[in-house]
Write a protein that holds these residues in place. Structure first.
Motif, PDB file in Angstrom:
ATOM      1  N   ASP A  28       0.840  -1.189   0.000  1.00  0.00           N
ATOM      2  CA  ASP A  28       0.000   0.000   0.000  1.00  0.00           C
ATOM      3  C   ASP A  28       0.887   1.256   0.000  1.00  0.00           C
ATOM      4  OD1 ASP A  28      -2.027   1.821   0.195  1.00  0.00           O
ATOM      5  OD2 ASP A  28      -2.520   1.362   2.289  1.00  0.00           O
ATOM      6  N   LEU A  29       0.943   1.975  -1.122  1.00  0.00           N
ATOM      7  CA  LEU A  29       1.773   3.160  -1.255  1.00  0.00           C
ATOM      8  C   LEU A  29       1.278   4.318  -0.388  1.00  0.00           C
ATOM      9  CD1 LEU A  29       2.588   3.222  -5.079  1.00  0.00           C
ATOM     10  CD2 LEU A  29       4.077   2.598  -3.196  1.00  0.00           C
ATOM     11  N   GLY A  30       0.008   4.357  -0.099  1.00  0.00           N
ATOM     12  CA  GLY A  30      -0.538   5.419   0.740  1.00  0.00           C
ATOM     13  C   GLY A  30       0.072   5.410   2.131  1.00  0.00           C
ATOM     14  N   GLN A  31       0.187   4.233   2.732  1.00  0.00           N
ATOM     15  CA  GLN A  31       0.788   4.115   4.054  1.00  0.00           C
ATOM     16  C   GLN A  31       2.281   4.447   4.005  1.00  0.00           C
ATOM     17  OE1 GLN A  31      -0.026   0.159   5.413  1.00  0.00           O
ATOM     18  NE2 GLN A  31      -1.896   0.773   6.488  1.00  0.00           N
ATOM     19  N   ILE A  32       2.941   4.009   2.955  1.00  0.00           N
ATOM     20  CA  ILE A  32       4.374   4.287   2.816  1.00  0.00           C
ATOM     21  C   ILE A  32       4.601   5.792   2.693  1.00  0.00           C
ATOM     22  CG2 ILE A  32       6.386   3.981   1.339  1.00  0.00           C
ATOM     23  CD1 ILE A  32       5.323   1.168   0.735  1.00  0.00           C
ATOM     24  N   ARG A  33       3.819   6.452   1.851  1.00  0.00           N
ATOM     25  CA  ARG A  33       3.947   7.908   1.698  1.00  0.00           C
ATOM     26  C   ARG A  33       3.717   8.629   3.024  1.00  0.00           C
ATOM     27  NH1 ARG A  33       0.617   7.982  -3.586  1.00  0.00           N
ATOM     28  NH2 ARG A  33       2.257   7.695  -5.127  1.00  0.00           N
ATOM     29  N   GLU A  34       2.684   8.227   3.730  1.00  0.00           N
ATOM     30  CA  GLU A  34       2.370   8.866   5.013  1.00  0.00           C
ATOM     31  C   GLU A  34       3.511   8.658   6.008  1.00  0.00           C
ATOM     32  OE1 GLU A  34       0.475  11.277   7.525  1.00  0.00           O
ATOM     33  OE2 GLU A  34      -0.119  10.877   5.458  1.00  0.00           O
ATOM     34  N   GLY A  35       4.071   7.479   6.060  1.00  0.00           N
ATOM     35  CA  GLY A  35       5.185   7.186   6.967  1.00  0.00           C
ATOM     36  C   GLY A  35       6.421   8.020   6.619  1.00  0.00           C
ATOM     37  N   ILE A  36       6.717   8.136   5.332  1.00  0.00           N
ATOM     38  CA  ILE A  36       7.884   8.934   4.902  1.00  0.00           C
ATOM     39  C   ILE A  36       7.652  10.405   5.206  1.00  0.00           C
ATOM     40  CG2 ILE A  36       9.193   9.674   2.883  1.00  0.00           C
ATOM     41  CD1 ILE A  36       8.908   6.795   1.838  1.00  0.00           C
ATOM     42  N   ARG A  37       6.446  10.908   4.988  1.00  0.00           N
ATOM     43  CA  ARG A  37       6.129  12.297   5.332  1.00  0.00           C
ATOM     44  C   ARG A  37       6.342  12.559   6.824  1.00  0.00           C
ATOM     45  NH1 ARG A  37       1.225  12.116   1.839  1.00  0.00           N
ATOM     46  NH2 ARG A  37       1.889  13.038  -0.123  1.00  0.00           N
ATOM     47  N   LEU A  38       5.907  11.614   7.661  1.00  0.00           N
ATOM     48  CA  LEU A  38       6.083  11.766   9.101  1.00  0.00           C
ATOM     49  C   LEU A  38       7.569  11.808   9.479  1.00  0.00           C
ATOM     50  CD1 LEU A  38       3.287   9.412  10.491  1.00  0.00           C
ATOM     51  CD2 LEU A  38       3.376  11.906  10.602  1.00  0.00           C
ATOM     52  N   VAL A  39       8.393  10.966   8.814  1.00  0.00           N
ATOM     53  CA  VAL A  39       9.831  10.955   9.089  1.00  0.00           C
ATOM     54  C   VAL A  39      10.436  12.303   8.698  1.00  0.00           C
ATOM     55  CG1 VAL A  39      12.043   9.939   8.440  1.00  0.00           C
ATOM     56  CG2 VAL A  39      10.088   8.452   8.925  1.00  0.00           C
ATOM     57  N   PHE A  40      10.090  12.800   7.513  1.00  0.00           N
ATOM     58  CA  PHE A  40      10.634  14.089   7.066  1.00  0.00           C
ATOM     59  C   PHE A  40      10.155  15.243   7.947  1.00  0.00           C
ATOM     60  CE2 PHE A  40      11.312  12.142   2.700  1.00  0.00           C
ATOM     61  CZ  PHE A  40      12.679  12.036   2.875  1.00  0.00           C
ATOM     62  N   GLN A  41       8.900  15.193   8.378  1.00  0.00           N
ATOM     63  CA  GLN A  41       8.387  16.234   9.266  1.00  0.00           C
ATOM     64  C   GLN A  41       9.133  16.220  10.600  1.00  0.00           C
ATOM     65  OE1 GLN A  41       6.402  18.747   8.604  1.00  0.00           O
ATOM     66  NE2 GLN A  41       6.678  19.449  10.706  1.00  0.00           N
ATOM     67  N   LYS A  42       9.423  15.045  11.113  1.00  0.00           N
ATOM     68  CA  LYS A  42      10.168  14.931  12.358  1.00  0.00           C
ATOM     69  C   LYS A  42      11.598  15.457  12.179  1.00  0.00           C
ATOM     70  CE  LYS A  42      10.871  11.767  16.171  1.00  0.00           C
ATOM     71  NZ  LYS A  42      10.582  10.415  16.666  1.00  0.00           N
ATOM     72  N   LEU A  43      12.200  15.177  11.020  1.00  0.00           N
ATOM     73  CA  LEU A  43      13.549  15.676  10.723  1.00  0.00           C
ATOM     74  C   LEU A  43      13.549  17.207  10.690  1.00  0.00           C
ATOM     75  CD1 LEU A  43      16.508  15.280   9.840  1.00  0.00           C
ATOM     76  CD2 LEU A  43      15.678  15.119   7.499  1.00  0.00           C
ATOM     77  N   ARG A  44      12.591  17.794   9.994  1.00  0.00           N
ATOM     78  CA  ARG A  44      12.506  19.255   9.923  1.00  0.00           C
ATOM     79  C   ARG A  44      12.288  19.881  11.302  1.00  0.00           C
ATOM     80  NH1 ARG A  44       9.055  17.928   5.528  1.00  0.00           N
ATOM     81  NH2 ARG A  44      10.200  18.087   3.565  1.00  0.00           N
ATOM     82  N   SER A  45      11.382  19.318  12.075  1.00  0.00           N
ATOM     83  CA  SER A  45      11.104  19.902  13.399  1.00  0.00           C
ATOM     84  C   SER A  45      12.307  19.753  14.343  1.00  0.00           C
ATOM     85  CB  SER A  45       9.847  19.287  14.020  1.00  0.00           C
ATOM     86  OG  SER A  45      10.048  17.921  14.290  1.00  0.00           O
ATOM     87  N   THR A  46      13.029  18.652  14.225  1.00  0.00           N
ATOM     88  CA  THR A  46      14.225  18.467  15.058  1.00  0.00           C
ATOM     89  C   THR A  46      15.275  19.502  14.703  1.00  0.00           C
ATOM     90  OG1 THR A  46      13.805  16.096  15.238  1.00  0.00           O
ATOM     91  CG2 THR A  46      16.032  16.837  15.728  1.00  0.00           C
ATOM     92  N   LEU A  47      15.499  19.736  13.428  1.00  0.00           N
ATOM     93  CA  LEU A  47      16.490  20.730  13.002  1.00  0.00           C
ATOM     94  C   LEU A  47      16.050  22.148  13.355  1.00  0.00           C
ATOM     95  CD1 LEU A  47      17.589  19.214   9.578  1.00  0.00           C
ATOM     96  CD2 LEU A  47      18.888  19.263  11.713  1.00  0.00           C
ATOM     97  N   GLN A  48      14.752  22.428  13.229  1.00  0.00           N
ATOM     98  CA  GLN A  48      14.257  23.759  13.608  1.00  0.00           C
ATOM     99  C   GLN A  48      14.431  23.998  15.107  1.00  0.00           C
ATOM    100  OE1 GLN A  48      10.250  23.983  12.122  1.00  0.00           O
ATOM    101  NE2 GLN A  48      10.902  24.678  10.086  1.00  0.00           N
ATOM    102  N   ALA A  49      14.266  22.957  15.902  1.00  0.00           N
ATOM    103  CA  ALA A  49      14.470  23.093  17.342  1.00  0.00           C
ATOM    104  C   ALA A  49      15.933  23.414  17.662  1.00  0.00           C
ATOM    105  CB  ALA A  49      14.047  21.809  18.058  1.00  0.00           C
ATOM    106  N   ARG A  50      16.839  23.034  16.777  1.00  0.00           N
ATOM    107  CA  ARG A  50      18.275  23.312  16.939  1.00  0.00           C
ATOM    108  C   ARG A  50      18.683  24.643  16.326  1.00  0.00           C
ATOM    109  NH1 ARG A  50      20.440  20.559  20.894  1.00  0.00           N
ATOM    110  NH2 ARG A  50      19.550  18.484  20.946  1.00  0.00           N
ATOM    111  N   GLY A  51      17.731  25.426  15.820  1.00  0.00           N
ATOM    112  CA  GLY A  51      18.023  26.759  15.305  1.00  0.00           C
ATOM    113  C   GLY A  51      18.075  26.863  13.791  1.00  0.00           C
ATOM    114  N   LEU A  52      17.793  25.785  13.079  1.00  0.00           N
ATOM    115  CA  LEU A  52      17.811  25.824  11.619  1.00  0.00           C
ATOM    116  C   LEU A  52      16.500  26.409  11.105  1.00  0.00           C
ATOM    117  CD1 LEU A  52      19.592  24.876   9.178  1.00  0.00           C
ATOM    118  CD2 LEU A  52      18.051  22.923   9.037  1.00  0.00           C
ATOM    119  N   LYS A  53      16.623  27.352  10.175  1.00  0.00           N
ATOM    120  CA  LYS A  53      15.439  27.999   9.629  1.00  0.00           C
ATOM    121  C   LYS A  53      15.622  28.097   8.118  1.00  0.00           C
ATOM    122  CE  LYS A  53      13.171  32.480   9.755  1.00  0.00           C
ATOM    123  NZ  LYS A  53      13.269  33.838  10.273  1.00  0.00           N
TER     124      LYS A  53
END
Length: 190
Positions: free
Chosen positions: A111-136
């Motif tokens: 199911d590609l829908g679940q895979i896409r959603e999982g990858i989006r969540l990983v990328f969102q977590k990566l962005r929020s982690t870097l933003q918490a470290r001062g990356l903008k």
């Protein structure tokens, strides 16, 4: 007159016998000091030698203390450089764990829908982690071209409203704690 004759005859007056005359004394020096003995100069010289030794010792101690300070700060600087990214790497380990789980799920699920959603969540977590470290991220598209923020890759013909503005963003620029760490590579309209 009798006394002067007695002096001339070699007879001594009783007062002259009480105070002997020292021809080696100066009227400005004490009576017990000999003119050929510079006692005060030697004591001054000794005092200056002692003071010089004290200052030399003080200088050597200060120089040794400064050398220790330089070695200590150089060591601290090397340690800081070696561990500067440690906090960021530790915070990204959770994202790496999520990426590994998503990769494992891709092999099991069709199911590609679940895979896409999982990858989006990983990328969102990566962005929020870097933003918490001062990356903008830098918002460049549609703004006026600024050589202090943007690196122009090429210019393309555009309408008058797009002239001098960023038409497209090839590589996103980033700030780290309000300082530019990567310029945005952009296409500028002319």
């Amino acid at each position: 007159m009798k006394q002067t004759e007695e002096h001339m005859n070699g007879q001594n007056d009783p007062q002259d016998l009480q105070e002997p005359v020292n021809i080696n004394t100066d009227e400005n020096t004490p009576g017990d000091q000999h003119l050929n003995e510079p006692v005060t100069e030697e004591s001054e010289l000794e005092a200056l030698k002692t003071k010089l030794e004290e200052k030399n010792d003080q200088y050597l101690r200060l120089a040794a203390e400064f050398d220790n300070f330089k070695r200590r700060t150089a060591k601290e600087r090397v340690e800081l450089i070696q561990t500067a990214g440690k906090d960021v790497i530790v915070s990204l380990l959770e994202v790496l764990d999520d990426a590994a789980r998503a990769e494992g799920q891709m092999d099991k699920t069709e199911d590609l829908g679940q895979i896409r959603e999982g990858i989006r969540l990983v990328f969102q977590k990566l962005r929020s982690t870097l933003q918490a470290r001062g990356l903008k991220p830098m918002e460049a598209k549609g703004t006026e071209f600024n050589a202090d923020l943007h690196e122009a890759i090429t210019e393309i013909p555009a309408g008058e409203e797009q002239a001098g503005k960023v038409v497209d963003e090839v590589t996103k620029g980033y700030y780290l704690n309000e300082k530019i760490i990567r310029f945005a590579k952009v296409v500028v309209g002319k």
